[in-house]
Design an enzyme around this catalytic site. Sequence first.
Site, PDB file in Angstrom:
ATOM      1  N   LEU A 103       0.942  -1.288  -0.110  1.00  9.99           N
ATOM      2  CA  LEU A 103      -0.192   0.043   0.049  1.00  9.99           C
ATOM      3  C   LEU A 103       0.887   1.438  -0.040  1.00  9.99           C
ATOM      4  O   LEU A 103       1.755   1.093   0.834  1.00  9.99           O
ATOM      5  CB  LEU A 103      -0.738  -0.070   1.296  1.00  9.99           C
ATOM      6  CG  LEU A 103      -2.376  -0.458   1.032  1.00  9.99           C
ATOM      7  CD1 LEU A 103      -3.258  -0.199   2.488  1.00  9.99           C
ATOM      8  CD2 LEU A 103      -3.032  -0.145   0.058  1.00  9.99           C
ATOM      9  N   ASP A 104       0.642   2.228  -1.069  1.00 13.34           N
ATOM     10  CA  ASP A 104       1.392   3.321  -1.057  1.00 13.34           C
ATOM     11  C   ASP A 104       1.335   4.073   0.230  1.00 13.34           C
ATOM     12  O   ASP A 104       0.527   4.138   0.866  1.00 13.34           O
ATOM     13  CB  ASP A 104       0.782   4.140  -2.218  1.00 13.34           C
ATOM     14  CG  ASP A 104       1.207   3.592  -3.436  1.00 13.34           C
ATOM     15  OD1 ASP A 104       2.045   2.890  -3.602  1.00 13.34           O
ATOM     16  OD2 ASP A 104       0.683   3.898  -4.357  1.00 13.34           O
ATOM     17  N   PRO A 105       2.271   5.148   0.682  1.00  9.37           N
ATOM     18  CA  PRO A 105       2.195   5.764   1.922  1.00  9.37           C
ATOM     19  C   PRO A 105       1.001   6.810   2.050  1.00  9.37           C
ATOM     20  O   PRO A 105       0.375   6.915   2.973  1.00  9.37           O
ATOM     21  CB  PRO A 105       3.301   6.590   1.923  1.00  9.37           C
ATOM     22  CG  PRO A 105       4.541   5.965   0.953  1.00  9.37           C
ATOM     23  CD  PRO A 105       3.807   5.124  -0.156  1.00  9.37           C
TER      24      PRO A 105
ATOM     25  N   ALA B 154      -1.974   5.958   0.727  1.00  8.43           N
ATOM     26  CA  ALA B 154      -3.122   5.068   0.821  1.00  8.43           C
ATOM     27  C   ALA B 154      -3.301   4.643   2.427  1.00  8.43           C
ATOM     28  O   ALA B 154      -2.301   4.528   2.782  1.00  8.43           O
ATOM     29  CB  ALA B 154      -2.836   4.105   0.005  1.00  8.43           C
TER      30      ALA B 154
END
Length: 302
Positions: free
Chosen positions: A42-44, A46
């Site tokens: 998960l991207d930062p 998100a």
Amino acid sequence: MHGWIILDKPLGPGSTQMVSAVKRALRTGGYGKYKVGHGGTLDPLATGVLPIALGEATKLSGRMLDADKGYDFTIGFGVQTDTLDAEGVSVATSDVRPARGAIEAALPRFTGPIEQVPPVYSALKIDGERAYDRARAGETVEMKTRAVTIHSLALVEADADADSATFSCRVTKGTYIRSLARDIALALGTVGHVTMLRRTKAGPFTLSDAISLDMLDELAKGQRLEKALLPLTAGLDDIPVLSVTPEQARALKEGRKLIGTAATTGLYLAIDGEIPVALVEAIDQEVRVVRGFNLMSKEEDR
């Protein structure tokens, strides 16, 4: 401690930092050392469902990466950024703001099998280097189109001034929501970028299974992490069970095939009593190990 802890990842940290948080929790609670891994980056920027595998469950992380995912996301219309999210800088603007009816009418073309171009700022490798590393170095990066499937896509809310709209979707692995948002905006005659991204589902796990970092810390300090631990089998809820005898379980643990098993072709979870033995594949009345688990029954542990 062999199983899954499902975190509700907050805004800011990345997936690797969440793995470190669970490792710290294990140390804080005095649980000893276990392998720990995550089941899907998960991207930062998100938030949401991040499955963390512990112990023997780490052998199933690959299956979690391949699982369908669910997301809620918001498109901010009028600005497209180089990263396709709020972290980037503006590369295009538009005064066009789509009407709710136009948004809803456009969604069927983005449902089902589609082709999309991944973001330049992504972890995909091009000639052995991460795309985002090349982009940050100032290179022109050409991303290849890839096939993905959008199982469902629905408009949840459109704000009154049409500056943004929020959607809910369920997608296959490899789908970039940032690319989906870019393409929806372009189809509506404008530009846009993701201003909110929240994962609501990863494989069988949902937000109802997830705990916050504060709860993780609280459970660790109280030596109650088991309360948040889902069993290893929770990551295999779509796999039928194949019951085996202790003798058959021993054979599978030794890497031997089971011959003459009347199981239809396919994947199974071999279980001895309540103990998962292996993920196995049945073909032509033979059962072979795909992934074995080093778990002991109470009798074996004595």
